[in-house]
Design an enzyme around this catalytic site. Structure first.
Site, PDB file in Angstrom:
ATOM      1  N   THR A   1       5.550   1.705   4.002  1.00 36.50           N
ATOM      2  CA  THR A   1       6.261   2.973   4.140  1.00 36.50           C
ATOM      3  C   THR A   1       6.225   3.523   5.561  1.00 36.50           C
ATOM      4  OG1 THR A   1       6.130   5.313   3.524  1.00 36.50           O
ATOM      5  CG2 THR A   1       4.113   4.078   3.348  1.00 36.50           C
TER       6      THR A   1
ATOM      7  N   TYR B   1      -1.409   8.960   1.087  1.00 41.43           N
ATOM      8  CA  TYR B   1      -0.446   7.945   0.659  1.00 41.43           C
ATOM      9  C   TYR B   1      -0.208   6.944   1.794  1.00 41.43           C
ATOM     10  CZ  TYR B   1       4.149   5.909  -0.119  1.00 41.43           C
ATOM     11  OH  TYR B   1       5.187   5.030  -0.226  1.00 41.43           O
TER      12      TYR B   1
END
Ligand code: UDP
Length: 328
Positions: free
Chosen positions: A118, A142
């Site tokens: 990501t 995250y």
């Protein structure tokens, strides 16, 4: 017999679109998913193994039964805000799950893995156009957990010959142009589906998370990429691995940033309806701007995004939002 690919998280938004692209490319996607956030109804192109990556015996059993030529690893918790409130959950689920998976791959002799990373691994980088070589300094758990998995893959590549392609996605949007799958989370937290829910009257309004960022209109800027284009990139990454062309890291985005206000404007143009909006506070963990150059994916993989124009993405998402969706 067609080659099988184990797709962890294949019942989720991006994983399901990847399964469709894999099937179209002649592979059988075997979905490995605990259905905590995914949908059994989204598994349409191959078998479903309902199991958890934290259960190593279940991972071993799936690899032994299906003997995949490669793994695509999507399964993860992916909400920036929740990761700030419960980092332990994110580190345990994402990192321990990935570690189980790669150890099981080594034990079973599976040599290829495509990993869903990501742009959140980059952190806040002052609006520069990000490339694969930019420094990775995540500002939320995250992103931190995904960066750790990238490190695991590099180490397992060096030690055990596990070849890997890492994709760092920017903001994935849109839905299958044929309407077979689309974006549906429970609870929904993402900008475009929330906005379209507000447009459709299914929620009172969209809350804009902060208007005081150092961006041209004060709202966060993101790079949106169509989920079908992303899925095609995964097939190209898989082919690269199967041809033995080596490891790679690729950013996947459209190369253009849009602010939250610009996304709302585009929605008005596409749907011909107003977006009810409330201005709210910043959300913890949000970077001001994340935009990438996907030139490496284009030149090295031959990736040719077809639908990553913002209005096209919102149009496909709007078509999906008007369908009944998964009952779950
Ligand atoms: N956002 C917003 N309101 C919402 C959800 C998201 O203003 O209800 C903003 C969020 O702050 C971010 C952008 O929209 O700048 C995209 O957020 P999303 O959660 O869709 O994806 P993320 O960037 O977290 O991966």
């Amino acid at each position: 017999m067609a080659d099988r690919v184990l797709v962890t998280g294949g019942a989720g938004y991006i994983g399901a679109h990847a399964c469709k692209a894999l099937a179209r490319a002649g592979f059988v996607p075997v979905v490995f998913d605990n259905l905590s956030t995914g949908w059994a109804e989204a598994v349409k192109w191959g078998p479903l193994v309902k199991a958890d990556l934290l259960d190593r015996a279940a991972v071993d059993a799936a690899l032994a039964e299906h003997r995949p030529v490669a793994v695509m690893h999507f399964a993860a918790l992916s909400l920036v805000g929740v990761s700030m409130q419960d980092p332990g959950l994110y580190w345990r689920t994402n990192v321990s799950g990935a570690l189980n998976l790669v150890e099981a791959c080594v034990a079973a002799g599976v040599k290829n893995i495509v990993f869903s990373s990501t742009c959140a691994t980059y952190g806040d980088q002052d609006g520069v156009l990000l490339t694969e070589d930019a420094a990775q300094k995540p500002i939320n758990a995250y992103g931190g957990s995904k960066l750790a998995i990238e490190g695991i893959l590099r180490d397992f590549g060096a030690a055990h010959g596990l070849a890997h392609v890492i994709f760092r996605y920017f903001n994935v949007a849109g839905a299958d142009p044929e309407g077979e799958v689309g974006e549906q989370h429970r609870p929904e937290t993402h900008l475009i589906p929330l906005m379209l829910d507000a447009v459709a009257g299914r929620r009172p309004a969209l809350t804009v998370f902060g208007t005081d960022y150092a961006t041209p209109d004060g709202t966060c800027v993101r790079d949106y990429v169509h989920v079908a284009d992303l899925a095609e990139a995964h097939v190209l990454g898989l082919r690269r691995l199967l041809q033995g062309r080596g490891d790679g890291v690729f950013c996947l985005g459209s190369g253009r940033g849009f602010s939250v206000r610009e996304v709302i404007e585009a929605s008005r143009a596409v749907t011909n309806r107003e977006v009810p909006v409330v201005i709210g506070a910043r959300r913890a963990g949000d970077a001001a701007s994340l935009v990438c150059a996907s030139t490496r994916a284009v030149s090295v993989l031959g990736w040719q995004p077809q639908r990553s124009d913002l209005r096209q993405m919102i149009g496909d998402a709007w078509a999906w939002a008007q369908k009944p969706g998964f009952a779950g």
